[in-house]
Design an enzyme around this catalytic site. Sequence first.
Site, mmCIF file in Angstrom:
data_model
loop_
_atom_site.group_PDB
_atom_site.id
_atom_site.type_symbol
_atom_site.label_atom_id
_atom_site.label_comp_id
_atom_site.label_asym_id
_atom_site.label_seq_id
_atom_site.Cartn_x
_atom_site.Cartn_y
_atom_site.Cartn_z
ATOM 1 C CG HIS A 56 -47.438 14.844 -14.756
ATOM 2 N ND1 HIS A 56 -47.182 14.550 -16.192
ATOM 3 C CD2 HIS A 56 -48.589 15.579 -14.875
ATOM 4 C CE1 HIS A 56 -48.028 15.201 -17.068
ATOM 5 N NE2 HIS A 56 -48.872 15.642 -16.141
ATOM 6 C CB SER A 68 -43.385 13.963 -16.469
ATOM 7 O OG SER A 68 -44.467 13.601 -17.048
ATOM 8 C CD GLU A 105 -50.962 16.958 -19.865
ATOM 9 O OE1 GLU A 105 -49.865 16.067 -19.693
ATOM 10 O OE2 GLU A 105 -51.458 17.284 -18.790
#
Length: 280
Positions: A136, A201, A182
Amino acid sequence: MGQAPVVYGQSSRPPRGDYSRAHEDYTCAQDFAAYTAQDHDTYHRLYERQSALLPGLASQAFIDVLPRLGAKERIPRFDDINEALWKATQWEIVAVPGLIPERAFFSLLANRKFPVTDWIRKPEEFEYIVEPDVFHDLFGHVPLLFNPVIADYIQRYGQGGLKAEELGHGEMLSRLYWYTIEFGLIREPQGVRAYGAGILSSSGELQYSVQSPEPRRLPLDLMRTMRTRYKIDTYQQTYFVIDSFEQLFALTEPDFTQIYEELSTLPEYGANSELLVSAD
């Protein structure tokens, strides 16, 4: 260590990681020799799966810099990435055992050091993992650190985070990070695309965030974003869309002290964008 890791958002699972390895700033040496053949295979399969999904869903800016991450057949050595990253934007990545306290996190970012969890998920967690792992962090976050505007934005966020922590508004500022770095979306000539690491991710959320009719996609407004709570273990119900990375950088230029004062008087929004009566 004197502090426990900090987790904002809502989740029932505690963070994991061997914090006995960490120094005072929560960084540690990448234990490259500890990676097994299975670990490298997991990384390779994740990389292949995610990179195949990027066209038409990921920001072109991300796609363009992804090759700078290096070899995809194995977990890369952080030192190898740093050699290229430092030349590009004077950033470096540092290993950490997992989620770290907010002040340590902000301090690293303010000094252009990005913390990367050095362990990788287990094979049975291939499809989904709550905690950030090395895949990630490397695949989702590091490529855009080669972009000068994003690199400067993340440093500015770290500097602002230190101030927010002193003022008691760390969680409020964490929402801006969550909904941009994010889980951010950007409007490009071909349409809305993902640039947030949590989306990039994740095979499921990459498609969901861009194509599904279910979530709300709102233009990024600083006050609205920082009033919106989030959950860390489900797909997002709300996404915020920017028009350019330069817009994102400009939004964070003002002194946030007055912004925090105003926000503290306003009701918050739930993760589903429903206005809450109070912030309780």
